[in-house]
Design a protein around this motif. Structure first.
Motif, PDB file in Angstrom:
ATOM      1  N   GLY A 213      16.258  52.518  36.851  1.00 47.49           N
ATOM      2  CA  GLY A 213      17.096  52.113  35.746  1.00 47.49           C
ATOM      3  C   GLY A 213      18.279  53.044  35.543  1.00 47.49           C
ATOM      4  N   PRO A 214      19.269  52.603  34.776  1.00 44.01           N
ATOM      5  CA  PRO A 214      19.260  51.307  34.108  1.00 44.01           C
ATOM      6  C   PRO A 214      19.546  50.159  35.074  1.00 44.01           C
ATOM      7  CG  PRO A 214      21.314  52.474  33.692  1.00 44.01           C
ATOM      8  CD  PRO A 214      20.447  53.435  34.429  1.00 44.01           C
ATOM      9  N   ALA A 215      18.796  49.088  34.919  1.00 40.38           N
ATOM     10  CA  ALA A 215      18.962  47.916  35.778  1.00 40.38           C
ATOM     11  C   ALA A 215      18.647  46.674  34.970  1.00 40.38           C
ATOM     12  CB  ALA A 215      18.047  48.001  36.997  1.00 40.38           C
ATOM     13  N   ASP A 216      19.469  45.652  35.138  1.00 45.47           N
ATOM     14  CA  ASP A 216      19.315  44.385  34.415  1.00 45.47           C
ATOM     15  C   ASP A 216      19.207  43.271  35.446  1.00 45.47           C
ATOM     16  OD1 ASP A 216      19.264  42.364  32.593  1.00 45.47           O
ATOM     17  OD2 ASP A 216      21.152  42.879  31.604  1.00 45.47           O
ATOM     18  N   PHE A 217      18.001  42.781  35.682  1.00 45.64           N
ATOM     19  CA  PHE A 217      17.775  41.760  36.698  1.00 45.64           C
ATOM     20  C   PHE A 217      18.179  40.378  36.177  1.00 45.64           C
ATOM     21  CE2 PHE A 217      14.504  45.012  37.679  1.00 45.64           C
ATOM     22  CZ  PHE A 217      14.960  45.371  38.936  1.00 45.64           C
ATOM     23  N   GLY A 218      18.648  39.531  37.099  1.00 46.31           N
ATOM     24  CA  GLY A 218      19.008  38.170  36.749  1.00 46.31           C
ATOM     25  C   GLY A 218      17.788  37.274  36.620  1.00 46.31           C
ATOM     26  N   SER A 219      18.044  35.997  36.386  1.00 43.22           N
ATOM     27  CA  SER A 219      16.947  35.059  36.140  1.00 43.22           C
ATOM     28  C   SER A 219      16.073  34.849  37.366  1.00 43.22           C
ATOM     29  CB  SER A 219      17.512  33.713  35.676  1.00 43.22           C
ATOM     30  OG  SER A 219      18.385  33.180  36.662  1.00 43.22           O
ATOM     31  N   ASN A 220      16.594  35.104  38.559  1.00 43.71           N
ATOM     32  CA  ASN A 220      15.808  34.965  39.789  1.00 43.71           C
ATOM     33  C   ASN A 220      15.596  36.320  40.456  1.00 43.71           C
ATOM     34  OD1 ASN A 220      15.513  32.087  39.759  1.00 43.71           O
ATOM     35  ND2 ASN A 220      17.657  31.935  40.339  1.00 43.71           N
ATOM     36  N   GLU A 221      15.525  37.365  39.662  1.00 42.20           N
ATOM     37  CA  GLU A 221      15.334  38.721  40.169  1.00 42.20           C
ATOM     38  C   GLU A 221      14.317  39.441  39.301  1.00 42.20           C
ATOM     39  OE1 GLU A 221      19.952  39.427  41.700  1.00 42.20           O
ATOM     40  OE2 GLU A 221      19.229  40.323  39.831  1.00 42.20           O
ATOM     41  N   PRO A 222      13.610  40.417  39.845  1.00 40.64           N
ATOM     42  CA  PRO A 222      13.631  40.858  41.238  1.00 40.64           C
ATOM     43  C   PRO A 222      12.845  39.902  42.127  1.00 40.64           C
ATOM     44  CG  PRO A 222      11.969  42.085  40.036  1.00 40.64           C
ATOM     45  CD  PRO A 222      12.663  41.210  39.031  1.00 40.64           C
ATOM     46  N   ARG A 223      13.111  39.930  43.439  1.00 37.21           N
ATOM     47  CA  ARG A 223      12.405  39.083  44.394  1.00 37.21           C
ATOM     48  C   ARG A 223      12.187  39.856  45.696  1.00 37.21           C
ATOM     49  NH1 ARG A 223      11.963  36.440  40.507  1.00 37.21           N
ATOM     50  NH2 ARG A 223      12.151  34.175  40.237  1.00 37.21           N
ATOM     51  N   VAL A 224      10.968  39.750  46.217  1.00 38.89           N
ATOM     52  CA  VAL A 224      10.630  40.284  47.538  1.00 38.89           C
ATOM     53  C   VAL A 224       9.868  39.204  48.286  1.00 38.89           C
ATOM     54  CG1 VAL A 224       9.341  42.010  48.848  1.00 38.89           C
ATOM     55  CG2 VAL A 224      10.502  42.672  46.732  1.00 38.89           C
ATOM     56  N   VAL A 225      10.306  38.873  49.489  1.00 40.07           N
ATOM     57  CA  VAL A 225       9.561  37.974  50.372  1.00 40.07           C
ATOM     58  C   VAL A 225       9.042  38.813  51.520  1.00 40.07           C
ATOM     59  CG1 VAL A 225       9.636  35.933  51.843  1.00 40.07           C
ATOM     60  CG2 VAL A 225      10.997  35.992  49.736  1.00 40.07           C
TER      61      VAL A 225
END
Length: 379
Positions: A213-225
């Motif tokens: 942080g500081p970090a503000d993730f979006g609606s499709n974040e965070p993501r790991v495949v």
């Protein structure tokens, strides 16, 4: 108990318990799909649970989720405080004593907030989830400075989605955010490797991705495949080794034919009765063939001035490098996927390998990822 303990409570609310307030707000936040700052303030301003009243103000908060093959995650949440003065040390020792004497006063309140968080994620993802095995411990550790560490551990079933042999990690935390003292670590099982990680993490290694942080993730974040290692295309090193083997085999064949006096591309055997005249005829034929080839080269009909190998002999990484070079040193990542008819996951994996080898750099223009050669990235 100290007045400063409220800082720990706010960190808990902002880092984890806020998800229980965020969840219901997601549906009401419109097409963006994540809550506004006002929505988040609900959790941050909530009254602290009694079990946290004696907690000290943490200097560092580390949240770690390690996902198993079935999507269930083992979670740890650590609140670390530097024991650099007498007052802080005494305050932490008070917390430590409370944990030993009555751990349920800590775990019960923590579990209550986390169950709301899990229920919100369950509604958002459509997967059945559960919170299990909440435990707490208070220890002193050298990190390398001495810290007092208040640690919660628990299991979150179906935290990640399973897609065949792939794991899709992070949808339970959509819209998550970190304050300046917090970090989030998402890990995958041993024997797996990441195909894509969004947004770019601050650190990868030891089977995990870390955001600080500081970090503000979006609606499709965070993501790991993540997928089992070895299931994708060969790496650049393996592909290069295969090319070397092919070249070596061709050289051995050429030497073998030359030793037997057979011209390349000519007959594979000779008639013993033909003697020297037959050998001479073969040599004359070879010379004629060479002359024809020279004429074709002069005419420009069969010559190929390119020293580059054909595309079918290139590795995926080499194909991407050639495409970037052909486009002036930079190209949109989506254009790479379209050019080679690759999935987004495969494209991310190949680009990620090149980025780790410092062969390319990536950056964003608007909502697009751009891949560039290192010397072009500063233009």
């Amino acid at each position: 108990m100290r007045d400063a303990s409220r800082g720990a409570v706010v960190s808990v609310a902002v880092a984890l318990l806020c998800l229980s307030a965020v969840g219901p707000a997601v549906g009401a936040a419109g097409e963006r799909g994540y809550p506004s700052l006002t929505d988040r303030g609900i959790a941050a301003q909530a009254e602290p649970p009694p079990a946290f009243q004696s907690a000290v103000d943490p200097d560092v908060v580390v949240m770690r989720a390690t996902v198993d093959e079935n999507g269930t995650a083992a979670w740890t949440v650590e609140f670390r405080v530097r024991l650099d003065d007498e007052n802080t040390t005494e305050a932490f020792e008070s917390v430590r004593a409370d944990v030993r004497e009555n751990p349920s006063s800590f775990t019960d309140q923590f579990a209550t907030g986390m169950r709301r968080t899990v229920a919100s994620a369950e509604n958002r993802t459509g997967r059945e989830m559960a919170l299990e095995g909440v435990r707490v411990a208070a220890t002193r550790e050298q990190l390398p400075q001495e810290y007092g560490v208040l640690t919660y551990r628990f299991t979150w079933t179906n935290f990640a989605a399973t897609d065949g042999d792939r794991l899709r990690i992070g949808d339970s935390l959509s819209g998550f955010f970190l304050d300046g003292e917090s970090s989030l670590v998402l890990g995958w099982p041993a024997g797996y490797e990441p195909e894509s990680v969004t947004p770019d993490p601050d650190e990868t290694g030891n089977g995990s991705a870390t955001w600080r942080g500081p970090a503000d993730f979006g609606s499709n974040e965070p993501r790991v495949v993540a997928a089992p290692a070895g299931g994708g295309p060969p790496t650049a090193a393996v592909a290069a080794a295969l090319l070397l083997l092919v070249a070596a085999a061709g050289a051995v064949g050429w030497l073998y034919r030359s030793r037997d006096g057979v011209p390349i591309g000519g007959a594979t055997g000779t008639d013993p009765s033909s003697g020297a005249s037959g050998a001479a005829a073969d040599q004359n034929g070879a010379a004629d063939g060479a002359g024809d080839a020279a004429e074709e080269t002069d005419d420009g009909e069969a010559a190929d001035d390119s020293d580059e190998p054909p595309a079918e002999l290139l590795s995926n990484e080499e194909r991407v490098i050639r495409l970037v070079e052909d486009n002036g040193g930079r190209i949109k990542q989506q254009q790479i996927a379209s050019e080679f008819d690759w999935t987004d996951a495969k494209t991310s994996q190949v680009v990620g390998t090149l980025r780790e080898e410092d062969a390319v750099e990536t950056f964003r223009i608007g909502r697009e990822n751009v891949v560039a050669l290192p010397e072009e990235s500063d233009l």
